[in-house]
Design a protein around this motif. Structure first.
Motif, short mmCIF file in Angstrom:
data_model
loop_
_atom_site.label_atom_id
_atom_site.label_comp_id
_atom_site.label_asym_id
_atom_site.label_seq_id
_atom_site.Cartn_x
_atom_site.Cartn_y
_atom_site.Cartn_z
N GLU B 142 0.86 -1.19 0.00
CA GLU B 142 0.00 0.00 0.00
C GLU B 142 0.90 1.25 0.00
OE1 GLU B 142 -4.17 -1.36 2.16
OE2 GLU B 142 -2.52 -0.84 3.50
N ALA B 143 1.61 1.46 1.10
CA ALA B 143 2.42 2.67 1.24
C ALA B 143 3.48 2.79 0.14
CB ALA B 143 3.09 2.70 2.62
N PHE B 144 4.06 1.66 -0.28
CA PHE B 144 5.09 1.68 -1.32
C PHE B 144 4.59 2.38 -2.59
CE2 PHE B 144 7.24 -0.05 -5.05
CZ PHE B 144 8.58 -0.01 -4.67
N PHE B 145 3.30 2.25 -2.87
CA PHE B 145 2.74 2.79 -4.12
C PHE B 145 2.13 4.18 -3.95
CE2 PHE B 145 3.07 -1.75 -4.61
CZ PHE B 145 3.65 -1.85 -5.86
N GLY B 146 2.38 4.81 -2.79
CA GLY B 146 1.92 6.19 -2.60
C GLY B 146 0.70 6.33 -1.71
N ALA B 147 0.32 5.23 -1.05
CA ALA B 147 -0.82 5.32 -0.13
C ALA B 147 -0.39 5.92 1.20
CB ALA B 147 -1.42 3.94 0.11
N THR B 148 -1.28 6.71 1.79
CA THR B 148 -1.11 7.24 3.14
C THR B 148 -2.35 6.80 3.92
OG1 THR B 148 -2.29 9.25 2.54
CG2 THR B 148 0.12 9.28 2.29
N PRO B 149 -2.33 6.94 5.25
CA PRO B 149 -3.55 6.61 6.00
C PRO B 149 -4.77 7.38 5.49
CG PRO B 149 -1.70 6.78 7.50
CD PRO B 149 -1.19 7.22 6.15
N ALA B 150 -4.58 8.67 5.16
CA ALA B 150 -5.71 9.47 4.67
C ALA B 150 -6.18 8.97 3.31
CB ALA B 150 -5.30 10.94 4.56
N ALA B 151 -5.24 8.59 2.44
CA ALA B 151 -5.61 8.11 1.10
C ALA B 151 -6.42 6.82 1.19
CB ALA B 151 -4.35 7.90 0.25
N MET B 152 -6.03 5.92 2.08
CA MET B 152 -6.78 4.67 2.22
C MET B 152 -8.19 4.93 2.75
SD MET B 152 -4.65 2.73 0.82
CE MET B 152 -5.73 1.30 0.79
N ALA B 153 -8.29 5.86 3.70
CA ALA B 153 -9.61 6.23 4.23
C ALA B 153 -10.46 6.87 3.12
CB ALA B 153 -9.47 7.17 5.41
N ALA B 154 -9.80 7.64 2.26
CA ALA B 154 -10.51 8.31 1.16
C ALA B 154 -11.05 7.29 0.16
CB ALA B 154 -9.58 9.30 0.46
N LEU B 155 -10.27 6.24 -0.10
CA LEU B 155 -10.72 5.19 -1.02
C LEU B 155 -11.97 4.50 -0.47
CD1 LEU B 155 -7.26 3.62 -1.99
CD2 LEU B 155 -8.77 4.93 -3.49
N ILE B 156 -11.95 4.27 0.84
CA ILE B 156 -13.11 3.66 1.48
C ILE B 156 -14.31 4.62 1.40
CG2 ILE B 156 -14.02 2.87 3.70
CD1 ILE B 156 -11.10 1.98 4.39
N ALA B 157 -14.03 5.90 1.68
CA ALA B 157 -15.10 6.90 1.70
C ALA B 157 -15.77 7.04 0.33
CB ALA B 157 -14.55 8.25 2.16
N ARG B 158 -14.95 7.11 -0.72
CA ARG B 158 -15.51 7.30 -2.07
C ARG B 158 -16.47 6.17 -2.44
NH1 ARG B 158 -14.45 11.26 -5.76
NH2 ARG B 158 -12.23 11.03 -5.43
N LYS B 159 -16.05 4.95 -2.20
CA LYS B 159 -16.86 3.80 -2.56
C LYS B 159 -18.14 3.73 -1.71
CE LYS B 159 -17.35 -0.51 -4.31
NZ LYS B 159 -18.15 -0.63 -5.56
N TYR B 160 -17.99 4.05 -0.44
CA TYR B 160 -19.13 4.04 0.49
C TYR B 160 -20.16 5.07 0.06
CZ TYR B 160 -21.61 4.78 4.97
OH TYR B 160 -22.57 4.93 5.95
N MET B 161 -19.70 6.30 -0.21
CA MET B 161 -20.61 7.37 -0.60
C MET B 161 -21.30 7.03 -1.92
SD MET B 161 -18.00 10.43 0.50
CE MET B 161 -18.85 11.81 -0.25
#
Ligand SMILES: [Zn+2]
Lengths: 134, 390
Positions: B142-161
């Motif tokens: 995850e992090a190796f490819f540019g993910a941050t804790p906020a980015a992972m939460a954002a991915l979850i948020a987008r799909k949820y919304m």
């Protein structure tokens, strides 16, 4: 700078999108894992490498504005969860197209790119990113 | 032989202020919180059987490991040989230490245990912290490819919304509630209320999440003193009962999970915690939940069993308020009280202790009887739940 072996040992998987398939149940996994979470000990010795097609679709995406130093030059970048056609969901960047072209469900394919650079004199790391299908 | 039961009680609590505390070091913070808790419990160092210290990132932020020994040493307890171990479980380290201490008394090994949590996050330059804090994710995939804790939460948020047709406003309401409560908590990092407009239009971090959806960088420490019921009764002390402690795991990476917007670890831990506590969800007077990102607040309402999947937005306008049906984060939560990783779970216990003993000041919830505390590691890889009460 002493991370060379750590990066080197994953290059096969990152350069070629190689994961593992469990010969016991047939499920495919990415990232690589030594044990199948479904078959547990039944999968010991039955996990085989599998090269994924690189085709998939966007499950979700975000535009990252706040990034660690090694990604600063790429900001803003599109990061996505991509569901590969073989099943696994992986975390990767989407490149080569404006973010307006990325939506949930957009079809993408793997491309080989520079991932990050460890400062001006550090090593450059490569691996998969994804691009929108034309 | 013990006459009374080995039930576990919190008999004292204390914490530092949470925030950017430039004048205080990792060890200053740990000692300050520990001494406050010991003083509050009215015990002396000779009464302490063991210390469990929680910390997440000191090794890579402060370049200091050996946290157990550090805490004991600078609390002046080294010469007494009191056992002091560090517990690490990422951002759930605090609740993990609380749970280990609870088990140590349950098992009748100890009678009095001090649980501390400490994190010193601002001793680092600029965005370097994102490199370090991303170690709560899967570093290699995850992090190796540019993910941050906020980015992972954002991915979850987008799909949820997208899937449940939930608008951004629902996420913002969670942060607004945190700030409103934080404004009345003297220990909180942020004491300012925010408007819907401010919450909606803050600087983008990882779209759709902005700065007002993300917990801050925090320094802070918290500590509680746990005691067996027999010790408590024998020494004529009062305490808050730990009714249950439960933990469950999920996949480390978000992409490996069955559903990216279901916190399965939270679901499983909640089932276990309610079963062991033998109370119903309706009995809960208030909750402290791990909302490092606003989206998690909504998911937690659902996966803790208080709303159907995709329906938590119905709760964020009224129910979760201090005077609502189910007050959430009366302390100000991770957004406003602060998010010093390893201290968060212990800080929740400090707040619950104050609420349940009627000492929560301006944030006091009327007739508070039962509290649910939810502390989560990473993006949901582990969840640890404690139910406290009478
Ligand atoms: Zn299998």
């Amino acid at each position: 700078m002493t991370e060379l072996s750590r990066i080197w040992r994953e290059t096969e998987y990152r350069y070629n999108l190689i994961g593992y398939r469990c010969k016991n149940c047939g499920n495919s996994y990415f990232p690589p894992r030594d044990i199948c979470p479904k078959c547990h000990r039944e999968s010991i010795g039955k996990m085989e490498k599998v090269k994924f097609s690189g085709n998939g679709e966007v499950m979700s995406y975000t535009v990252v504005h706040d990034a660690p130093p090694s990604f600063k030059r790429q900001v803003p970048y599109v990061l996505a969860l991509i569901k590969l056609s073989e099943g696994p969901v992986i975390t990767a960047q989407i490149v080569d197209s404006p973010e307006e072209n990325v939506e949930i469900g957009t079809k993408v394919h793997m491309v080989f790119r520079k991932i990050r650079q460890d400062g001006d004199s550090g090593i450059i790391e490569y691996g998969y990113k994804f691009a929108v299908n034309q | 032989m013990k006459v009374l039961s080995n039930e576990v009680y919190i008999i004292g609590a204390g914490e530092t202020k949470f925030g950017e505390l430039w004048d205080k070091s990792l060890r200053n913070l740990a000692v300050e919180a520990g001494l406050k808790a010991i003083e509050n419990a009215g015990i002396y160092s000779k009464d302490v059987d063991a210390i469990y210290g929680a910390n997440s990132l000191a090794g890579i932020i402060n370049k200091q490991e050996n946290i157990g020994a550090l805490i004991a040493d600078f609390s002046g307890l080294s010469a007494d040989g009191i056992p002091s171990l560090r517990v690490e479980s990422s951002t759930a380290s605090g609740a993990a230490a609380l749970r280990d201490a609870y088990l140590s008394i349950k098992s009748e090994e100890y009678d009095v245990v001090v649980v501390g949590g400490v994190e010193k996050m601002t001793d680092i330059h600029g965005s370097d912290i994102l490199e370090k804090s991303s170690s709560i994710l899967d570093r290699e995939w995850e992090a190796f490819f540019g993910a941050t804790p906020a980015a992972m939460a954002a991915l979850i948020a987008r799909k949820y919304m997208h899937d449940f047709n939930v608008d951004k406003e629902a996420l913002s309401m969670f942060s607004i509630n945190d700030h409103l409560n934080g404004s009345k908590n003297p220990d909180a990092q942020f004491r300012n209320k925010i408007t819907l407009q401010q919450a909606m239009n803050a600087t983008a971090v990882a779209d759709p999440l902005n700065m007002m959806d993300c917990s801050p960088l925090s320094d802070g420490a918290a500590a509680v003193v746990l005691a067996s019921e027999s010790y408590m009764k024998k020494n004529k002390k009062e305490g808050v009962h730990i009714l249950s402690s439960a933990v469950a795991e999920d996949y480390l990476s978000v992409g490996s999970r069955q559903s990216i917007y279901t916190l399965t670890s939270t679901k499983l831990a909640a089932e276990k915690a309610f079963k062991k506590a033998a109370i119903k969800r309706d009995d809960i007077s208030f909750m402290e939940v791990h909302d490092s990102f606003s989206i998690y607040g909504l998911l937690e309402l659902e996966d803790l069993g208080f709303a159907e999947k995709g329906k938590a937005n119905k709760m964020v306008y009224d129910d979760i308020k201090l005077d609502g049906r189910l007050p959430v984060n009366p302390s100000g939560g991770l957004k406003a009280k602060g998010d010093p990783y390893g201290a968060v779970g212990v800080g929740q216990a400090v707040d619950a202790y104050r609420q349940l003993t009627g000492k929560a000041g301006d944030n006091q919830i009327k007739d508070a009887r039962y509290a649910l505390l939810h502390n989560m590691a990473g993006t949901g890889a582990s969840s640890i739940i404690h139910i406290l009460g009478e």
